[in-house]
Design a protein around this motif. Structure first.
Motif, PDB file in Angstrom:
ATOM      1  N   GLY A  49      45.375  42.463  40.340  1.00 16.05           N
ATOM      2  CA  GLY A  49      44.046  42.613  40.909  1.00 16.05           C
ATOM      3  C   GLY A  49      43.409  43.973  40.726  1.00 16.05           C
ATOM      4  O   GLY A  49      42.351  44.241  41.309  1.00 16.05           O
ATOM      5  N   HIS A  50      44.023  44.850  39.940  1.00 14.18           N
ATOM      6  CA  HIS A  50      43.444  46.171  39.703  1.00 14.18           C
ATOM      7  C   HIS A  50      42.511  46.127  38.488  1.00 14.18           C
ATOM      8  O   HIS A  50      42.512  45.163  37.721  1.00 14.18           O
ATOM      9  CB  HIS A  50      44.556  47.206  39.478  1.00 14.18           C
ATOM     10  N   THR A  51      41.732  47.198  38.326  1.00 14.69           N
ATOM     11  CA  THR A  51      40.813  47.294  37.181  1.00 14.69           C
ATOM     12  C   THR A  51      41.111  48.591  36.433  1.00 14.69           C
ATOM     13  O   THR A  51      40.411  49.594  36.589  1.00 14.69           O
ATOM     14  CB  THR A  51      39.348  47.290  37.656  1.00 14.69           C
ATOM     15  N   PRO A  52      42.163  48.591  35.597  1.00 18.14           N
ATOM     16  CA  PRO A  52      42.568  49.820  34.922  1.00 18.14           C
ATOM     17  C   PRO A  52      41.636  50.214  33.777  1.00 18.14           C
ATOM     18  O   PRO A  52      40.985  49.370  33.156  1.00 18.14           O
ATOM     19  CB  PRO A  52      43.962  49.471  34.382  1.00 18.14           C
ATOM     20  N   LEU A  53      41.590  51.504  33.489  1.00 22.50           N
ATOM     21  CA  LEU A  53      40.861  52.050  32.347  1.00 22.50           C
ATOM     22  C   LEU A  53      41.835  52.884  31.531  1.00 22.50           C
ATOM     23  O   LEU A  53      42.448  53.832  32.035  1.00 22.50           O
ATOM     24  CB  LEU A  53      39.701  52.941  32.814  1.00 22.50           C
TER      25      LEU A  53
END
Length: 515
Positions: free
Chosen positions: A130-134
């Motif tokens: 559920g994370h939004t990594p960059l």
């Protein structure tokens, strides 16, 4: 796990010799400790770690806890297991996320250690959670490193910040600083900074990595180390700890055939926990590192918990309930089984999964000879059937089986084996789903009356053989039946021989929610 194969074999053999002794003398303990020392040194474990480990094992093995034990050999195995867990870091340590996003994770390590690939694996795992990594491309030195990270990011479905082309062009410190700001503006809650590596430890590498750390103030600095690096692992880890410092370790290439001493040395020498283990080339081949589970694998005690976790990730709970209902109502078909096969594929390599079972180290040769394409062949046979044939196997007469065999590139014998095992296993699983006790082929009901299986066996012998009016088809079908030998009901695949145990049946019963 391939990396610890030789070490596991040596330790297992040592303990096997120990189990023949009813009481352990100091000479027995010394001999065992000597063999453990040799096994660890052969596995490229650092000498300082080996000395400390064997000293603790010997001290505890000569203590009262072993002398008073009913089974001293098992007690020694337990001691070795506990000490292995200790040098692997003790307790599992998870990633620590920042209270105020974004969480900044910086990767460091030598060139070729697997940093870029790990960046993609970590991004994909964080996406699942559920994370939004960059991903931030700060390896501007290695040729095509930026392009590689872009490909990996696309495969992982993660965003990437790569303003510079790399190949010696651009300022990595500035890119890292800007990457964190971009993540904050675009509301990415995790930033993964891929830094440059070198062929060896040098001052320029350390200064650049230290500058990136100072500019971004990361929450985690993960040191990625190649598990096949051998004795040099300790020196490399110490150099990075002194030059950059790191909060955790990632072991890459644990699926290789090297001796794996790095895994048993780094955590103990640096005092930093191992957080992840990379076990393959695919982006899904990443495991959270559990010291106790890894120690169990090394000692050939299995890793059932990891196996269960992988199964839970691969199998859909709602679909499992539908399958359970179909089994209870005798509606489970080859079409359903095909769907189950496809879900099994999501769990990864069958060899890898089987290797997590206790005692499989003693079946190393059988595991090495296991053909992963067996599932492909089974799937090919089922796909060569019509929808009606998959739903009702009673339609499969001689001519249909011959057509299926030709369509799948298999033989009539293979088709016969698959169908027979499917029918037997479906019947057994249906009985378990209803809370009953299944009858094993050739054995009668488990716990049933003596002699019942013999009577059933006689009846089966009378009814065996093909009744086809076509001599060619009858010969082909009889050859298929004869080549199978007694039906084992061991599985749906081709050529299976091992029967499920009572424990296996109990687990199946739990799966279907029957007490």
């Amino acid at each position: 796990m391939a990396t610890f194969g030789t070490l596991s074999d040596r330790l297992t053999e040592t303990f096997r010799n120990l189990r023949t002794k009813g009481k352990l003398t100091p000479a027995d303990v010394d001999g065992t400790v000597r063999e453990i020392r040799r096994a660890l040194l052969d596995a490229d474990v650092a000498l300082v770690v080996v000395k400390e480990f064997t000293s603790k094992v010997r001290e505890r093995a000569l203590g009262d806890e072993v002398n008073r034990a009913l089974n001293p050999a098992q007690q020694v195995v337990q001691i070795v297991n506990e000490e292995l867990v200790a040098i692997l870091g003790g307790q599992q340590r998870r990633l620590q996320f920042a209270k105020n996003p974004p969480t900044v994770i910086m990767l460091a390590g030598l060139q070729g250690s697997g940093k870029t690939t790990f960046a993609g694996k970590l991004a994909k795992q964080l996406e699942k959670d559920g994370h939004t990594p960059l991903l931030v491309a700060c390896d501007l030195q290695r040729p095509n490193a930026v392009n590689q990270l872009q490909v990996v990011a696309q495969q992982a479905g993660a965003a990437i910040y790569a303003p510079q082309p790399g190949n010696g062009v651009g300022n990595p410190v500035q890119v890292a600083r800007e990457g964190v700001e971009v993540a904050r503006r675009q509301q990415h809650d995790v930033v993964i900074i891929d830094t440059a590596g070198r062929l060896g430890v040098d001052a320029e590498l350390m200064k650049q990595a230290a500058d990136i750390r100072k500019a971004t103030d990361p929450d985690e600095v993960l040191f990625v180390i190649d598990s096949m690096i051998g004795q040099d692992a300790v020196n490399t880890a110490k150099a990075f700890q002194d030059g950059v410092d790191f909060t955790g370790v990632v072991l890459s290439k644990l699926d290789g055939d090297a001796r794996g001493g790095a895994a048993l040395s780094v955590a103990s020498v640096t005092g930093r926990p191992i957080i992840y283990a990379s076990t393959g080339e695919g982006l899904d081949d990443l495991e959270a590192f559990h010291p106790d589970r890894m120690a169990s694998r090394i000692l050939d005690l299995g890793d059932i918990l990891t196996l269960i976790e992988q199964a839970q990730q691969a199998f859909d709970e709602e679909e499992a309930m539908k399958v359970a209902e179909k089994l209870a109502k005798e509606q489970f078909t080859l079409e359903d089984f095909l769907e189950q096969l496809q879900q099994m594929r999501k769990m990864g390599s069958m060899k890898k999964m089987l290797g997590m079972l206790p005692g499989m180290g003693q079946m190393k040769q059988q595991l090495d000879n296991f053909d992963e394409r067996e599932i492909d062949r089974t799937e090919a046979i089922i796909r060569s059937m019509t929808p009606a044939e998959r739903t009702n196997t009673k339609l499969l007469n001689g001519s249909r089986r011959l057509r299926i065999a030709r369509g799948s590139g298999m033989t009539v014998t293979d088709v016969n084996q698959l169908v027979q095992r499917f029918e037997q296993a479906a019947k057994m699983m249906k009985t378990v789903a209803r809370g009953g006790v299944p009858s094993m082929p050739g054995m009668g009901p488990m716990g049933g009356k003596p002699g019942a299986s013999a009577k059933r066996g006689n009846k089966q012998k009378k009814s065996g053989g093909s009744r086809s009016g076509n001599p060619a088809k009858r010969a082909a079908e009889n050859a298929g039946i004869a080549s199978q030998g007694p039906a084992t009901g061991s599985g749906f695949g081709l050529g299976g021989q091992q029967q499920p145990t009572a424990e296996d049946l109990a687990e199946i019963q739990k799966l279907f929610g029957k007490g």
